[in-house]
Design an enzyme around this catalytic site. Structure first.
Site, PDB file in Angstrom:
ATOM      1  N   TRP A  54       0.867  -1.180   0.000  1.00 30.19           N
ATOM      2  CA  TRP A  54       0.000   0.000   0.000  1.00 30.19           C
ATOM      3  C   TRP A  54       0.902   1.229   0.000  1.00 30.19           C
ATOM      4  O   TRP A  54       1.834   1.327   0.801  1.00 30.19           O
ATOM      5  CB  TRP A  54      -0.922   0.066   1.226  1.00 30.19           C
ATOM      6  CG  TRP A  54      -1.655   1.385   1.227  1.00 30.19           C
ATOM      7  CD1 TRP A  54      -2.711   1.732   0.442  1.00 30.19           C
ATOM      8  CD2 TRP A  54      -1.312   2.565   1.977  1.00 30.19           C
ATOM      9  NE1 TRP A  54      -3.053   3.050   0.658  1.00 30.19           N
ATOM     10  CE2 TRP A  54      -2.220   3.582   1.591  1.00 30.19           C
ATOM     11  CE3 TRP A  54      -0.319   2.862   2.926  1.00 30.19           C
ATOM     12  CZ2 TRP A  54      -2.161   4.871   2.134  1.00 30.19           C
ATOM     13  CZ3 TRP A  54      -0.259   4.149   3.469  1.00 30.19           C
ATOM     14  CH2 TRP A  54      -1.188   5.135   3.075  1.00 30.19           C
TER      15      TRP A  54
ATOM     16  N   GLU B 195      -3.014  -2.938  -2.560  1.00 35.41           N
ATOM     17  CA  GLU B 195      -4.175  -2.358  -1.862  1.00 35.41           C
ATOM     18  C   GLU B 195      -4.522  -0.968  -2.379  1.00 35.41           C
ATOM     19  O   GLU B 195      -3.701  -0.062  -2.388  1.00 35.41           O
ATOM     20  CB  GLU B 195      -3.862  -2.276  -0.350  1.00 35.41           C
ATOM     21  CG  GLU B 195      -4.991  -1.655   0.459  1.00 35.41           C
ATOM     22  CD  GLU B 195      -4.651  -1.534   1.947  1.00 35.41           C
ATOM     23  OE1 GLU B 195      -3.493  -1.798   2.333  1.00 35.41           O
ATOM     24  OE2 GLU B 195      -5.550  -1.152   2.717  1.00 35.41           O
TER      25      GLU B 195
ATOM     26  N   LYS C 172      -7.013   2.645  -2.495  1.00 40.40           N
ATOM     27  CA  LYS C 172      -7.650   3.576  -1.556  1.00 40.40           C
ATOM     28  C   LYS C 172      -8.349   4.662  -2.358  1.00 40.40           C
ATOM     29  O   LYS C 172      -7.906   5.020  -3.452  1.00 40.40           O
ATOM     30  CB  LYS C 172      -6.580   4.176  -0.640  1.00 40.40           C
ATOM     31  CG  LYS C 172      -7.125   4.937   0.549  1.00 40.40           C
ATOM     32  CD  LYS C 172      -6.018   5.200   1.570  1.00 40.40           C
ATOM     33  CE  LYS C 172      -6.544   5.962   2.767  1.00 40.40           C
ATOM     34  NZ  LYS C 172      -5.560   6.032   3.854  1.00 40.40           N
TER      35      LYS C 172
ATOM     36  N   ASP D  78      -9.672  -3.019   1.432  1.00 35.31           N
ATOM     37  CA  ASP D  78      -9.788  -2.482   2.786  1.00 35.31           C
ATOM     38  C   ASP D  78     -11.198  -1.907   2.924  1.00 35.31           C
ATOM     39  O   ASP D  78     -11.606  -1.045   2.134  1.00 35.31           O
ATOM     40  CB  ASP D  78      -8.722  -1.405   2.997  1.00 35.31           C
ATOM     41  CG  ASP D  78      -8.680  -0.869   4.413  1.00 35.31           C
ATOM     42  OD1 ASP D  78      -9.761  -0.503   4.942  1.00 35.31           O
ATOM     43  OD2 ASP D  78      -7.586  -0.788   4.997  1.00 35.31           O
TER      44      ASP D  78
ATOM     45  N   HIS E  94     -11.828   1.847   2.533  1.00 33.87           N
ATOM     46  CA  HIS E  94     -11.205   2.572   1.422  1.00 33.87           C
ATOM     47  C   HIS E  94     -12.100   2.858   0.230  1.00 33.87           C
ATOM     48  O   HIS E  94     -11.627   3.023  -0.884  1.00 33.87           O
ATOM     49  CB  HIS E  94      -9.975   1.796   0.925  1.00 33.87           C
ATOM     50  CG  HIS E  94      -8.804   1.924   1.842  1.00 33.87           C
ATOM     51  ND1 HIS E  94      -7.534   1.519   1.517  1.00 33.87           N
ATOM     52  CD2 HIS E  94      -8.708   2.421   3.097  1.00 33.87           C
ATOM     53  CE1 HIS E  94      -6.717   1.751   2.515  1.00 33.87           C
ATOM     54  NE2 HIS E  94      -7.399   2.297   3.496  1.00 33.87           N
TER      55      HIS E  94
ATOM     56  N   HIS F 123      -8.686  -6.277   4.285  1.00 38.28           N
ATOM     57  CA  HIS F 123      -8.331  -5.475   5.454  1.00 38.28           C
ATOM     58  C   HIS F 123      -9.646  -5.138   6.121  1.00 38.28           C
ATOM     59  O   HIS F 123     -10.367  -4.242   5.667  1.00 38.28           O
ATOM     60  CB  HIS F 123      -7.574  -4.208   5.047  1.00 38.28           C
ATOM     61  CG  HIS F 123      -6.098  -4.401   5.015  1.00 38.28           C
ATOM     62  ND1 HIS F 123      -5.204  -3.374   4.866  1.00 38.28           N
ATOM     63  CD2 HIS F 123      -5.353  -5.522   5.145  1.00 38.28           C
ATOM     64  CE1 HIS F 123      -3.976  -3.860   4.895  1.00 38.28           C
ATOM     65  NE2 HIS F 123      -4.032  -5.161   5.053  1.00 38.28           N
TER      66      HIS F 123
ATOM     67  N   ASP G 246     -12.229   8.909   8.442  1.00 35.38           N
ATOM     68  CA  ASP G 246     -11.251   7.934   8.928  1.00 35.38           C
ATOM     69  C   ASP G 246     -11.587   6.533   8.451  1.00 35.38           C
ATOM     70  O   ASP G 246     -12.726   6.085   8.584  1.00 35.38           O
ATOM     71  CB  ASP G 246     -11.193   7.950  10.461  1.00 35.38           C
ATOM     72  CG  ASP G 246     -10.194   6.928  10.967  1.00 35.38           C
ATOM     73  OD1 ASP G 246      -9.046   6.941  10.476  1.00 35.38           O
ATOM     74  OD2 ASP G 246     -10.558   6.105  11.815  1.00 35.38           O
TER      75      ASP G 246
ATOM     76  N   ASP H  61     -10.050   3.779   9.594  1.00 30.72           N
ATOM     77  CA  ASP H  61      -9.411   2.781  10.449  1.00 30.72           C
ATOM     78  C   ASP H  61      -9.921   2.712  11.886  1.00 30.72           C
ATOM     79  O   ASP H  61      -9.127   2.576  12.812  1.00 30.72           O
ATOM     80  CB  ASP H  61      -7.897   3.045  10.482  1.00 30.72           C
ATOM     81  CG  ASP H  61      -7.299   3.053   9.090  1.00 30.72           C
ATOM     82  OD1 ASP H  61      -7.241   1.974   8.486  1.00 30.72           O
ATOM     83  OD2 ASP H  61      -6.922   4.135   8.618  1.00 30.72           O
TER      84      ASP H  61
ATOM     85  N   ASP I 142      -7.112  -4.150  10.014  1.00 31.56           N
ATOM     86  CA  ASP I 142      -6.389  -2.891   9.805  1.00 31.56           C
ATOM     87  C   ASP I 142      -7.145  -1.750  10.467  1.00 31.56           C
ATOM     88  O   ASP I 142      -8.050  -1.167   9.881  1.00 31.56           O
ATOM     89  CB  ASP I 142      -6.212  -2.633   8.302  1.00 31.56           C
ATOM     90  CG  ASP I 142      -5.331  -1.407   8.053  1.00 31.56           C
ATOM     91  OD1 ASP I 142      -4.690  -0.936   9.016  1.00 31.56           O
ATOM     92  OD2 ASP I 142      -5.285  -0.923   6.907  1.00 31.56           O
TER      93      ASP I 142
HETATM   94  C1  RNT Z   1      -3.699   2.761   4.686  1.00 34.37           C
HETATM   95  C2  RNT Z   1      -3.860   1.304   4.387  1.00 34.37           C
HETATM   96  C3  RNT Z   1      -2.757   0.431   4.908  1.00 34.37           C
HETATM   97  C4  RNT Z   1      -2.294   0.812   6.294  1.00 34.37           C
HETATM   98  C5  RNT Z   1      -1.312  -0.134   6.921  1.00 34.37           C
HETATM   99  C6  RNT Z   1      -0.680   0.417   8.137  1.00 34.37           C
HETATM  100  O1  RNT Z   1      -4.787   3.500   4.344  1.00 34.37           O
HETATM  101  O2  RNT Z   1      -5.090   0.866   4.855  1.00 34.37           O
HETATM  102  O3  RNT Z   1      -3.167  -0.903   4.849  1.00 34.37           O
HETATM  103  O4  RNT Z   1      -3.357   1.001   7.160  1.00 34.37           O
HETATM  104  O5  RNT Z   1      -0.399  -0.536   5.993  1.00 34.37           O
HETATM  105 ZN    ZN Z   2      -5.484  -1.263   4.813  1.00 34.18          ZN
END
Ligand code: RNT
Ligand code: ZN
Length: 425
Positions: free
Chosen positions: A192, A233, A235, A266, A269, A293, A301, A303, A333
């Site tokens: 990523w 990955e 985003k 993810d 994302h 993820h 956010d 995460d 994640d």
């Molecule tokens: C970031 C991605 C990635 C990170 C990690 C720490 O937006 O989700 O996966 O969160 O690599």
């Molecule tokens: Zn991620």
């Protein structure tokens, strides 16, 4: 208050649940076996707010990754982080994996640049994993570094910057393959990068072509898939890359399809109304394996700590309905520095496992039968009724059998650990 769980009650409830699920054609004993074969890759970075332990590190988080909060007791070195992970894993049923970032290398006090990292810098992690009989996954770290300050890494137009990160990524694949070989289970190495632009770029395509070439160069060396699995990955946007992200969904979907890598989805994302769960069946039509993820997006956010919400449940349900648990790698994640970090791990992992177990317990064949018969009212009615089957009795039984705390009892152990260990840091 939290010690109300009695072994006899748990077993009695389980027997009743077993009968009930059995009447819908679901074998709960088998579910208790099947769930053991689904490991979750627990991300190390929740334990120290994505800080990493590099010597002389720049110290600030970058690349749109932001952990907020300053809850006391965070791990200050790899020993402490492993100790915390041990504690978290003792509260989670089943055998899982641990996901590391390159910035968690152990270099004995010496500064080692990211493009010079070697497998030996992860020997302690590998020995620890081996002793526990678990696998490791890996990630190159393309953020929190002066060479990432421009906002571009693998897609940089500056050859020096780009080549530095290409070298780093190659090193990471070597490290990952070494982990996979040593531990006897393939290491998923996930790429990523933060690359993108705060405001409107004039050359969207140029950066994407550069990224494609960088990735091709990184992946040139072939590794045995028994040791290493490469993932990419995407985003939608990040802090500081609101207008444009080079590695978008379409970009990496095309890349994974043409290059045969895994694609990482993810959950945080995508557009807020877009769900990962609906993408799974489309992607698995064309791609062999996915990396997930599991995360929780809240406004800007991506995460927040995973909880048992509709989307996590929908993801697990899709995997059950597509019969695809063996084609997906579950990674977590999230990072929250405002609450006890052990709790964060335990909440997120237990929630993910609960979702998986609920999905495994679903009498899917009855839903499909109703659908194939065109009886859509019955399909919807059954979906609703299945929601109140006694899932928790099977979950409690699983925790009991695995020797981990049942229900909220795990909080007592976290409280103890906080008093004895975390508060001394
Ligand atoms: C970031 C991605 C990635 C990170 C990690 C720490 O937006 O989700 O996966 O969160 O690599
Ligand atoms: Zn991620």
């Amino acid at each position: 208050m939290l010690n109300i769980y009695k072994e006899r009650d748990i077993n009695d409830s389980y027997e009743r649940a077993k009968e009930l699920y059995g009447s819908f054609g679901v074998d709960t004993d088998r579910v208790l076996e099947d769930i053991k074969k689904i490991p979750i890759s627990i991300h190390c970075w929740q334990g120290d707010d994505v800080g990493g332990f590099e010597v002389d590190a720049d110290g600030v988080l970058g690349g749109g990754i932001l952990a907020t909060g300053n809850y006391p007791g965070k791990a200050r070195n790899a020993e402490e982080l492993r100790q915390d992970l041990d504690k978290a894993m003792s509260l989670i049923p089943g055998k899982h994996r641990v996901n590391l970032h390159a910035s968690y290398a152990e270099t004995e006090g010496k500064f080692v640049e990211r493009d010079e990292l070697e497998p030996r810098h992860f020997e302690k992690w590998i020995a620890w994993a081996k002793e526990k009989g678990i696998g490791l996954d890996f990630n190159p770290t393309f953020f929190s570094h002066r060479m990432a300050d421009s906002g571009y890494t693998l897609a940089s137009k500056d050859k020096e910057v780009r080549d530095f990160w290409i070298r780093h990524a190659k090193r990471c694949r070597e490290i990952g393959a070494y982990m996979g070989k040593t531990l006897g289970t393939p290491c998923v190495n996930n790429i990523w990068i933060p690359d993108g632009s705060k405001d409107l770029p004039a050359d969207r395509m140029g950066y994407r072509e550069i990224l494609k070439d960088s990735l091709d160069e990184i992946l040139e060396e072939k590794y045995d898939r028994r040791y290493l699995l490469d993932a990419v990955e995407c985003k939608l946007f990040g802090i500081g890359s609101e207008a444009y992200v080079v590695g978008s969904h379409e970009f990496y979907m095309g890349y994974a399809l043409t290059r045969g890598t895994l694609l990482c989805l993810d959950a945080g994302h995508f557009h807020p109304t877009e769900t990962v769960s609906d993408k799974i069946s489309s992607l698995l039509t064309y791609i062999d394996e996915l990396l997930l993820h599991v995360s929780r997006g809240v406004r800007w956010d991506s995460d927040h700590v995973v909880i048992l919400n509709d989307e996590v449940f929908a993801i697990a349900q899709e995997l059950k309905r597509c019969n695809a648990f063996h084609r997906v790698h579950f990674g977590l994640d999230f990072f929250d520095a405002s609450i006890n970090r052990i709790s964060a791990w335990v909440i997120g992992t237990r929630a993910s496992l609960k979702a998986i177990m609920m999905a495994l317990l679903e009498p899917t064949h009855l839903l499909r039968e109703a659908e194939d018969n065109g009886d859509l009212g019955r399909r919807l009615a059954l979906m609703e009724e299945f929601k109140s089957l006694p899932f928790s009795a099977v979950w409690d039984k699983y925790c009991l059998d695995q020797g981990v705390p049942v229900g909220a009892e795990w909080l007592n152990r976290v409280d103890e650990y906080e008093k004895q260990v975390l508060s001394q840091r």
